[in-house]
Scaffold this active site. Structure first.
Site, PDB file in Angstrom:
ATOM      1  N   HIS A 101       1.086  -1.595  -0.076  1.00  0.00           N
ATOM      2  CA  HIS A 101       0.402   0.514   0.078  1.00  0.00           C
ATOM      3  C   HIS A 101       1.076   1.643   0.277  1.00  0.00           C
ATOM      4  CE1 HIS A 101       0.285  -0.773   4.346  1.00  0.00           C
ATOM      5  NE2 HIS A 101       1.085   0.186   4.095  1.00  0.00           N
TER       6      HIS A 101
HETATM    7  C1  T46 Z   1       2.785   0.432   6.799  1.00  0.00           C
HETATM    8  C2  T46 Z   1       3.352  -0.284   7.015  1.00  0.00           C
HETATM    9  C3  T46 Z   1       5.333  -0.338   6.934  1.00  0.00           C
HETATM   10  C4  T46 Z   1      -3.527  -1.197  13.564  1.00  0.00           C
HETATM   11  O1  T46 Z   1      -5.546  -1.040  14.507  1.00  0.00           O
HETATM   12  N1  T46 Z   1      -4.131   0.506  13.791  1.00  0.00           N
HETATM   13  C5  T46 Z   1      -2.381   0.774  13.890  1.00  0.00           C
HETATM   14  O2  T46 Z   1      -1.478   1.688  13.476  1.00  0.00           O
HETATM   15  C6  T46 Z   1      -1.951  -0.202  12.167  1.00  0.00           C
HETATM   16  C7  T46 Z   1      -0.554  -0.285  11.380  1.00  0.00           C
HETATM   17  C8  T46 Z   1      -3.240  -1.427  11.884  1.00  0.00           C
HETATM   18  N2  T46 Z   1      -4.186  -1.750  12.347  1.00  0.00           N
HETATM   19  C9  T46 Z   1      -4.781  -3.460  12.487  1.00  0.00           C
HETATM   20  C10 T46 Z   1      -4.997  -3.225  10.991  1.00  0.00           C
HETATM   21  C11 T46 Z   1      -5.220  -4.437  10.155  1.00  0.00           C
HETATM   22  O3  T46 Z   1      -6.076  -5.197  10.461  1.00  0.00           O
HETATM   23  O4  T46 Z   1      -3.859  -4.086  12.041  1.00  0.00           O
HETATM   24  C12 T46 Z   1      -3.742  -4.478  11.099  1.00  0.00           C
HETATM   25  C13 T46 Z   1      -2.341  -5.169  10.231  1.00  0.00           C
HETATM   26  O5  T46 Z   1      -2.312  -3.559   9.340  1.00  0.00           O
HETATM   27  P1  T46 Z   1      -1.464  -3.639   7.748  1.00  0.00           P
HETATM   28  O6  T46 Z   1      -2.335  -5.228   6.969  1.00  0.00           O
HETATM   29  O7  T46 Z   1      -1.670  -2.858   7.713  1.00  0.00           O
HETATM   30  O8  T46 Z   1      -0.087  -3.997   8.361  1.00  0.00           O
HETATM   31  P2  T46 Z   1       0.955  -3.751   7.671  1.00  0.00           P
HETATM   32  O9  T46 Z   1       2.010  -4.582   7.830  1.00  0.00           O
HETATM   33  O10 T46 Z   1       0.616  -4.582   5.632  1.00  0.00           O
HETATM   34  O11 T46 Z   1       1.259  -2.564   6.748  1.00  0.00           O
HETATM   35  C14 T46 Z   1       1.609  -1.686   7.959  1.00  0.00           C
HETATM   36  C15 T46 Z   1       1.218  -0.434   7.886  1.00  0.00           C
HETATM   37  O12 T46 Z   1      -0.768  -0.921   8.735  1.00  0.00           O
HETATM   38  C16 T46 Z   1       1.510   0.549   7.172  1.00  0.00           C
HETATM   39  O13 T46 Z   1       0.949   2.489   7.475  1.00  0.00           O
HETATM   40  O14 T46 Z   1       3.167   1.982   6.318  1.00  0.00           O
HETATM   41  O15 T46 Z   1       2.702  -0.985   8.619  1.00  0.00           O
END
Ligand code: T46
Length: 135
Positions: free
Chosen positions: A49
């Site tokens: 993303h």
């Molecule tokens: C990024 C990269 C480096 C939350 O509830 N609060 C939060 O602050 C975050 C970051 C995530 N979440 C929840 C949302 C999803 O259900 O945790 C779950 C996993 O998040 P996500 O799939 O977005 O994680 P990554 O590792 O793909 O991405 C993350 C960050 O979301 C993003 O902003 O830049 O790490």
């Protein structure tokens, strides 16, 4: 590419290392959120993303991982394997994190609270958002 690798000061002595990070002193934004990931599944790739309005600094505070960055025109692969080194990324950069070592802990300082509406999770939409035509 709108990114910077920052070496934070290590306050090392005979007891070990300590790194301090102060808002608006060491980090060029107000820190609104800290999150971290660990126990990553082997061979997993995360991210996929970009953000519309978010500044972040990524630290692999333990172990190592790689970050793929893509601004729509060029890509870069960054290895994070030093706990004192931070990868500063601004808006409009597609990111994927991969090659996590088993013991990796990736910690992120962010300039905004969590907001799903700030995410662009589709690569073609990302190119469209940046006004880049697919060839
Ligand atoms: C990024 C990269 C480096 C939350 O509830 N609060 C939060 O602050 C975050 C970051 C995530 N979440 C929840 C949302 C999803 O259900 O945790 C779950 C996993 O998040 P996500 O799939 O977005 O994680 P990554 O590792 O793909 O991405 C993350 C960050 O979301 C993003 O902003 O830049 O790490």
């Amino acid at each position: 590419m709108n990114k910077k690798l920052i070496d934070f000061q290590q306050h090392g002595d005979s007891r070990g290392q300590l790194v301090a990070i102060e808002e608006s002193v060491d980090v060029p934004f107000e820190i609104k959120r800290v999150y971290f990931m660990y126990d990553t599944t082997p061979n997993v790739r995360r991210g996929y993303h970009a953000h519309k309005d978010l500044k972040q600094i990524l630290f692999c505070v333990h172990g190592s991982c790689k970050v793929h960055l893509d601004n729509g025109y060029e890509t870069e692969e960054i290895l994070l394997d030093k706990p004192y080194e931070g990868l500063y990324i601004e808006n409009d950069i597609w990111r994927e994190m991969y090659d996590f070592s088993q013991d990796a802990v990736l910690m992120v300082l962010a300039s905004s609270h969590y907001n799903e509406a700030d995410y662009i999770r589709d690569y073609d939409q990302f190119l469209g958002y940046k006004g880049i035509k697919k060839v």
